[in-house]
Write a protein that holds these residues in place. Structure first.
Motif, PDB file in Angstrom:
ATOM      1  N   LYS A 205      23.126 -68.147 -86.843  1.00  0.00           N
ATOM      2  CA  LYS A 205      24.620 -68.066 -86.977  1.00  0.00           C
ATOM      3  C   LYS A 205      25.104 -66.697 -87.486  1.00  0.00           C
ATOM      4  N   GLY A 206      24.104 -65.841 -87.399  1.00  0.00           N
ATOM      5  CA  GLY A 206      24.800 -64.354 -87.761  1.00  0.00           C
ATOM      6  C   GLY A 206      24.208 -63.958 -89.336  1.00  0.00           C
ATOM      7  N   GLY A 207      23.790 -65.083 -89.940  1.00  0.00           N
ATOM      8  CA  GLY A 207      23.357 -64.719 -91.357  1.00  0.00           C
ATOM      9  C   GLY A 207      24.019 -65.568 -92.484  1.00  0.00           C
ATOM     10  N   LYS A 208      24.783 -64.769 -93.213  1.00  0.00           N
ATOM     11  CA  LYS A 208      25.429 -65.493 -94.400  1.00  0.00           C
ATOM     12  C   LYS A 208      26.506 -66.438 -93.836  1.00  0.00           C
ATOM     13  N   ASP A 209      26.448 -67.663 -94.322  1.00  0.00           N
ATOM     14  CA  ASP A 209      27.139 -68.794 -94.079  1.00  0.00           C
ATOM     15  C   ASP A 209      27.992 -69.136 -95.070  1.00  0.00           C
ATOM     16  N   ARG A 210      29.421 -68.889 -95.170  1.00  0.00           N
ATOM     17  CA  ARG A 210      30.407 -68.974 -96.112  1.00  0.00           C
ATOM     18  C   ARG A 210      31.032 -70.612 -96.184  1.00  0.00           C
ATOM     19  N   THR A 211      30.472 -71.295 -95.172  1.00  0.00           N
ATOM     20  CA  THR A 211      31.292 -72.683 -94.871  1.00  0.00           C
ATOM     21  C   THR A 211      31.037 -73.790 -95.961  1.00  0.00           C
ATOM     22  N   TRP A 212      30.113 -73.567 -96.750  1.00  0.00           N
ATOM     23  CA  TRP A 212      29.642 -74.495 -97.607  1.00  0.00           C
ATOM     24  C   TRP A 212      29.241 -73.843 -99.072  1.00  0.00           C
ATOM     25  N   GLU A 213      29.569 -74.707-100.238  1.00  0.00           N
ATOM     26  CA  GLU A 213      29.182 -74.148-101.604  1.00  0.00           C
ATOM     27  C   GLU A 213      28.180 -74.943-102.212  1.00  0.00           C
ATOM     28  N   SER A 214      27.080 -74.806-102.603  1.00  0.00           N
ATOM     29  CA  SER A 214      26.364 -75.544-103.465  1.00  0.00           C
ATOM     30  C   SER A 214      26.816 -75.856-105.041  1.00  0.00           C
ATOM     31  N   LEU A 215      26.557 -76.957-105.707  1.00  0.00           N
ATOM     32  CA  LEU A 215      26.871 -77.157-106.984  1.00  0.00           C
ATOM     33  C   LEU A 215      25.677 -76.692-107.693  1.00  0.00           C
ATOM     34  N   TYR A 216      24.456 -76.898-106.953  1.00  0.00           N
ATOM     35  CA  TYR A 216      23.290 -76.748-107.903  1.00  0.00           C
ATOM     36  C   TYR A 216      22.622 -75.301-107.273  1.00  0.00           C
ATOM     37  N   TYR A 217      22.583 -74.932-106.581  1.00  0.00           N
ATOM     38  CA  TYR A 217      21.833 -73.787-106.181  1.00  0.00           C
ATOM     39  C   TYR A 217      21.872 -72.418-107.032  1.00  0.00           C
ATOM     40  N   PRO A 218      23.225 -72.023-107.202  1.00  0.00           N
ATOM     41  CA  PRO A 218      23.586 -71.026-108.277  1.00  0.00           C
ATOM     42  C   PRO A 218      22.890 -71.071-109.541  1.00  0.00           C
ATOM     43  N   GLY A 219      22.844 -72.213-110.199  1.00  0.00           N
ATOM     44  CA  GLY A 219      21.986 -72.657-111.533  1.00  0.00           C
ATOM     45  C   GLY A 219      20.309 -72.121-111.083  1.00  0.00           C
TER      46      GLY A 219
END
Length: 95
Positions: free
Chosen positions: A39-53
């Motif tokens: 889909k072209g790489g970076k997908d900004r349509t969803w944000e995880s609660l856990y992935y950043p930590g």
């Protein structure tokens, strides 16, 4: 895994993953949670609660294994920026 079974993971591979995590970080310290090449790489349509930590934990661990002081500083800087973003975000959410 690396501490339990030293030299089972190439440091270059771990650095590449660190670089990818740093590349997925936004200017405000947040992360883009999905990467979809189809889909072209970076997908900004969803944000995880856990992935950043989890990303921060991985970067801090990578820094603990890093012999190159410049890269160690880089991993810790990316993690610190993300953790400060999470702190401010949660503070606003009163979580």
């Amino acid at each position: 895994l690396e501490r339990l079974a030293p030299e089972t993971t190439e440091m270059d591979e771990m650095r590449q993953l660190g670089e990818f995590i740093a590349w997925m970080q936004n200017d405000d310290g947040s992360f883009i949670s999905k990467f979809q090449p189809s889909k072209g790489g970076k997908d900004r349509t969803w944000e995880s609660l856990y992935y950043p930590g989890e990303a921060c934990l991985g970067l801090v661990y990578l820094a603990s294994l890093e012999n190159d002081e410049t890269l160690k500083h880089k991993w810790l800087k990316v993690a610190t920026k993300a953790l400060m973003h999470l702190h401010h975000l949660r503070e606003r959410q009163a979580v």
